[in-house]
Design an enzyme around this catalytic site. Sequence first.
Site, mmCIF file in Angstrom:
data_model
loop_
_atom_site.group_PDB
_atom_site.id
_atom_site.type_symbol
_atom_site.label_atom_id
_atom_site.label_comp_id
_atom_site.label_asym_id
_atom_site.label_seq_id
_atom_site.Cartn_x
_atom_site.Cartn_y
_atom_site.Cartn_z
ATOM 1 N N ASP A 67 0.816 -1.217 0.000
ATOM 2 C CA ASP A 67 0.000 0.000 0.000
ATOM 3 C C ASP A 67 0.851 1.268 0.000
ATOM 4 O O ASP A 67 2.064 1.217 0.183
ATOM 5 C CB ASP A 67 -0.968 0.001 1.199
ATOM 6 C CG ASP A 67 -0.296 -0.390 2.514
ATOM 7 O OD1 ASP A 67 0.952 -0.392 2.571
ATOM 8 O OD2 ASP A 67 -1.014 -0.678 3.478
ATOM 9 N N ASN A 136 -7.618 -2.474 14.471
ATOM 10 C CA ASN A 136 -8.996 -2.846 14.112
ATOM 11 C C ASN A 136 -9.033 -4.060 13.175
ATOM 12 O O ASN A 136 -10.060 -4.339 12.567
ATOM 13 C CB ASN A 136 -9.710 -1.651 13.461
ATOM 14 C CG ASN A 136 -9.015 -1.187 12.186
ATOM 15 O OD1 ASN A 136 -8.069 -1.822 11.720
ATOM 16 N ND2 ASN A 136 -9.482 -0.090 11.616
ATOM 17 N N HIS A 138 -7.269 -4.419 10.389
ATOM 18 C CA HIS A 138 -7.019 -4.177 8.953
ATOM 19 C C HIS A 138 -5.710 -4.833 8.514
ATOM 20 O O HIS A 138 -4.784 -5.009 9.316
ATOM 21 C CB HIS A 138 -7.057 -2.672 8.607
ATOM 22 C CG HIS A 138 -5.897 -1.871 9.070
ATOM 23 N ND1 HIS A 138 -6.020 -0.614 9.632
ATOM 24 C CD2 HIS A 138 -4.562 -2.092 9.044
ATOM 25 C CE1 HIS A 138 -4.846 -0.124 9.915
ATOM 26 N NE2 HIS A 138 -3.933 -1.001 9.571
ATOM 27 N N GLU A 143 -9.819 -1.763 5.402
ATOM 28 C CA GLU A 143 -10.428 -1.436 6.684
ATOM 29 C C GLU A 143 -11.660 -2.319 6.920
ATOM 30 O O GLU A 143 -12.245 -2.846 5.963
ATOM 31 C CB GLU A 143 -10.850 0.039 6.684
ATOM 32 C CG GLU A 143 -9.679 1.015 6.540
ATOM 33 C CD GLU A 143 -8.864 1.181 7.818
ATOM 34 O OE1 GLU A 143 -8.884 0.288 8.690
ATOM 35 O OE2 GLU A 143 -8.185 2.215 7.957
#
Length: 242
Positions: A67, A136, A138, A143
């Site tokens: 990314d 979280n 990810h 996400e």
Amino acid sequence: MKVIVVKDYNEMSAVATDIMYDVISNKPDCVLGLATGSTPEGMYANLVDLYRAGKLDFSKVSSVNLDEYYPISPDNDQSYRYFMNTHLFDHINIDKAKTHVPDGMATDADAACKAHEDTIDALGGMDIQVLGIGQNGHIGFNEPCDEPVPFTHQEQLTESTIKANARFFESIDDVPTRALTMGIQSILKARKIIILASGKSKAEAIKATLKDEPTPRCPASLLYAHPDVTVICDEDAYSLCK
Ligand code: F6R
């Protein structure tokens, strides 16, 4: 998923380094799928040490990164291209033309995403993909959501991720709110996947990945479908799984 629980961050980095060492030694022209963030820094430092000791050769290696923030210049010291250069590429004999990070400067983000996915396919997929995990759950910048976008795409970062990443920027307002990221299906193109996690802040995400039902609300849990995933986590990250 296979799970290796180790004492601490250094042991996690050492186990990950051993796995990378085997992949690179057994296939000198391998394709490495790489991640940024704090978690793999120790592993990259170990790989640089192995290169300096003459034990690893990266001259035929290619890489693709998960990314990149968007938009961001490669010269920005918070860009993932800058991270990869300073933590790894500048210190080993990899040909930078064979290192691929999504183009944070592209005028057309969708075209940049397609180009990244085409690169993954042209290289024949990753021999190994290294992943960190967000608090979280990810992976890359995929996400939590109801319906994941399968391949490389533009993603709006969540409040949780922006807050977690604010530590690297002067102020939270400087954190980019968008990113270009491989999708879950892009990641699943890897023949082998390792997920690294260290510290109590990752304990919830590791529990959701290993113990709860797979759900796109915890993107890492979607990797259960892959036949060769190893989670390497320290005792703190594993603490809610006992
Ligand atoms: C980085 C990436 C992210 C990080 C994750 C954990 O390329 O894709 O998913 O792996 O946010 O970040 P750290 O390691 O800083 O806790």
